[in-house]
Design a protein around this motif. Structure first.
Motif, PDB file in Angstrom:
ATOM      1  N   ASP A 140     -47.351 -10.825 -94.216  1.00 29.78           N
ATOM      2  CA  ASP A 140     -48.103 -11.601 -95.191  1.00 29.78           C
ATOM      3  C   ASP A 140     -48.197 -13.028 -94.668  1.00 29.78           C
ATOM      4  O   ASP A 140     -47.701 -13.336 -93.582  1.00 29.78           O
ATOM      5  N   LYS A 141     -48.837 -13.891 -95.440  1.00 30.98           N
ATOM      6  CA  LYS A 141     -49.068 -15.272 -94.983  1.00 30.98           C
ATOM      7  C   LYS A 141     -47.769 -16.024 -94.767  1.00 30.98           C
ATOM      8  O   LYS A 141     -47.616 -16.756 -93.776  1.00 30.98           O
ATOM      9  N   ARG A 142     -46.828 -15.861 -95.685  1.00 30.18           N
ATOM     10  CA  ARG A 142     -45.555 -16.577 -95.570  1.00 30.18           C
ATOM     11  C   ARG A 142     -44.833 -16.207 -94.286  1.00 30.18           C
ATOM     12  O   ARG A 142     -44.321 -17.082 -93.574  1.00 30.18           O
ATOM     13  N   ASP A 171     -50.838 -13.739 -98.781  1.00 33.00           N
ATOM     14  CA  ASP A 171     -49.753 -13.324 -99.670  1.00 33.00           C
ATOM     15  C   ASP A 171     -50.307 -12.525-100.842  1.00 33.00           C
ATOM     16  O   ASP A 171     -51.498 -12.624-101.188  1.00 33.00           O
ATOM     17  N   ALA A 175     -50.708  -7.980-100.599  1.00 28.57           N
ATOM     18  CA  ALA A 175     -50.523  -8.807 -99.408  1.00 28.57           C
ATOM     19  C   ALA A 175     -51.297  -8.202 -98.236  1.00 28.57           C
ATOM     20  O   ALA A 175     -51.505  -6.988 -98.178  1.00 28.57           O
TER      21      ALA A 175
END
Length: 411
Positions: free
Chosen positions: A116-118, A151, A158
């Motif tokens: 995901d982005k995180r 996310d 996600a």
């Protein structure tokens, strides 16, 4: 006080073939240089077709490789990989998951993609000797929004993908020309919904209705002169710079990597937006900045005692012979740069070993098959590569000398 640290950086590794079966002293010479450093870094310019499978999401420029290429890079001497680039999503989320799995299995320090982005934006760390080294890797496109990690949110899952530095391309036009485009737009665009339809899979860009127009996904802006600009999104940049500052604050040596295809008409020219962003990264705490994208060697700058490699071109470049766009000789010339940092983390010097990707024979005779690996350049070829790099770097106040076919930047 920090212990000394040596880092070897190379051009991008667009690798499709396992090199481990090759027995050639020229390849051994390359491996010896990489293995002599604490950290040996490259960009994995592909996606791995592993147990998660995947489907090609591109046409002519699709690229994927079997998991065996990663132990091949490991045996060559690399221990650190950037995974963020325009090929990382060529198999979709499945390729992202396989690449993460295989890079972890080979114990590479790796960053730039995630579930995901995180996780894609996260700095990954590894200890080399007694130094903690953090890697942050990102891609600035251009590419569709779905290749970048996202996310989960309410009603939306996600998305595995790439760590994105969001940038946009804006064309400045004189008012007369802008008004012509505006009239064309009004004639053929029936509704705001049509604008959204043609923006898919992106969202329509935000524009200032008075001075800007969105012409089917491209922003044109009123200005006194005609100019193409690449604009870095402030919010996106702030997130990347915060991550750099956070790791530097933990006393990690931070390597920052950026991949992009926003080239200038002269591929070897450094874009002004890239220089500004690189300086911002150093000011935030980066100890080394490396970029790839344009497949040629670009200038080196020493800023705040920090090396910035604006473009290291290629290292492994397994392309098809029919792809004539890679015919310029500059595509096949680069260097292996070894940066030596002393106690306290201060840069002491950089050595530059010129290389020819695919071998010198194929460079002089296009009908010859290229080697699957680079070789050290010697004689006039080495001198020409270093002299050209010195001339380009001089514009950034970098003094590059050469001796016995090796370049040197001393501080």
């Amino acid at each position: 006080m920090s212990a000394p640290l040596s880092i070897a950086v190379t051009g991008q590794s667009l690798i499709r073939h396992d090199l481990r079966a090759i027995s050639d002293p020229r390849l051994d010479e390359i491996a010896q240089i990489l293995k002599a450093s604490d950290v040996a870094f490259t960009n994995l310019e592909t996606t791995i077709h592993g147990r998660h499978g995947g489907w090609p999401l591109k046409g002519s420029y699709f690229g994927a490789a079997a998991p065996e290429v990663l132990p091949a890079l490991k045996e060559l001497g690399f221990n650190s990989l950037a995974l963020a680039n325009n090929h990382a999503f060529d198999l979709g989320p499945s390729g992202i998951l396989s690449t993460l799995e295989e890079a972890a299995a080979q114990n590479f320090l790796h960053a730039g993609i995630g579930v995901d982005k995180r996780n894609a934006a996260k700095a990954h760390k590894k200890t080399f000797g007694s130094r903690s080294v953090a890697l942050i890797a990102m891609d600035a496109g251009p590419g569709p929004s779905f290749m970048y990690a996202d996310d989960a949110s309410e009603g939306r899952m996600a998305r595995p993908g790439i760590n994105r530095l969001k940038v946009s391309r804006v064309f400045d036009l004189e008012v007369e020309t802008l008004n012509v485009l505006r009239s064309i737009q009004k004639r053929f665009q029936s509704s705001a919904l049509e604008r959204a339809n043609y923006a898919q899979p992106e969202n329509p860009p935000d524009v200032d209705g008075k001075d800007e127009i969105d012409f089917y996904g491209t922003v044109f802006r009123r200005s006194d002169e005609a100019l193409r600009r690449v604009v870095v999104d402030r919010h996106s940049a702030r997130a990347q710079l915060s991550a750099i500052a956070e790791e530097a604050g933990r006393d990690a040596f931070v390597i920052v990597y950026l991949h992009h295809h926003h080239w200038e008409p002269n591929w070897q020219q450094v874009p002004s937006w890239l220089r500004e962003f690189a300086h911002d990264c150093v000011n935030a705490g980066a100890g080394l900045f490396v970029s790839h994208g344009a497949p040629v060697l670009q200038a080196i700058e020493i800023y705040q005692n920090t090396p910035i490699f604006y473009g290291l071109g290629n290292f492994l470049f397994h392309t098809e012979k029919v792809e004539k766009e890679w015919s310029p000789p500059e595509v096949w010339k680069s260097v292996i740069a070894t940066c030596n940092f002393g106690s306290g983390g201060r840069l002491e010097d950089i050595s530059l070993r010129p290389i020819v990707i695919g071998g010198t024979e194929a460079l002089s005779d296009p009908e010859r098959d290229r080697l699957a690996f680079p070789v050290l350049a010697g004689g006039r070829m080495a001198a020409d590569i270093l002299d050209d790099l010195a001339e380009r770097s001089a514009g950034f106040d970098t003094v590059l000398s050469r001796e016995s076919g090796i370049g040197r930047i001393a501080l």
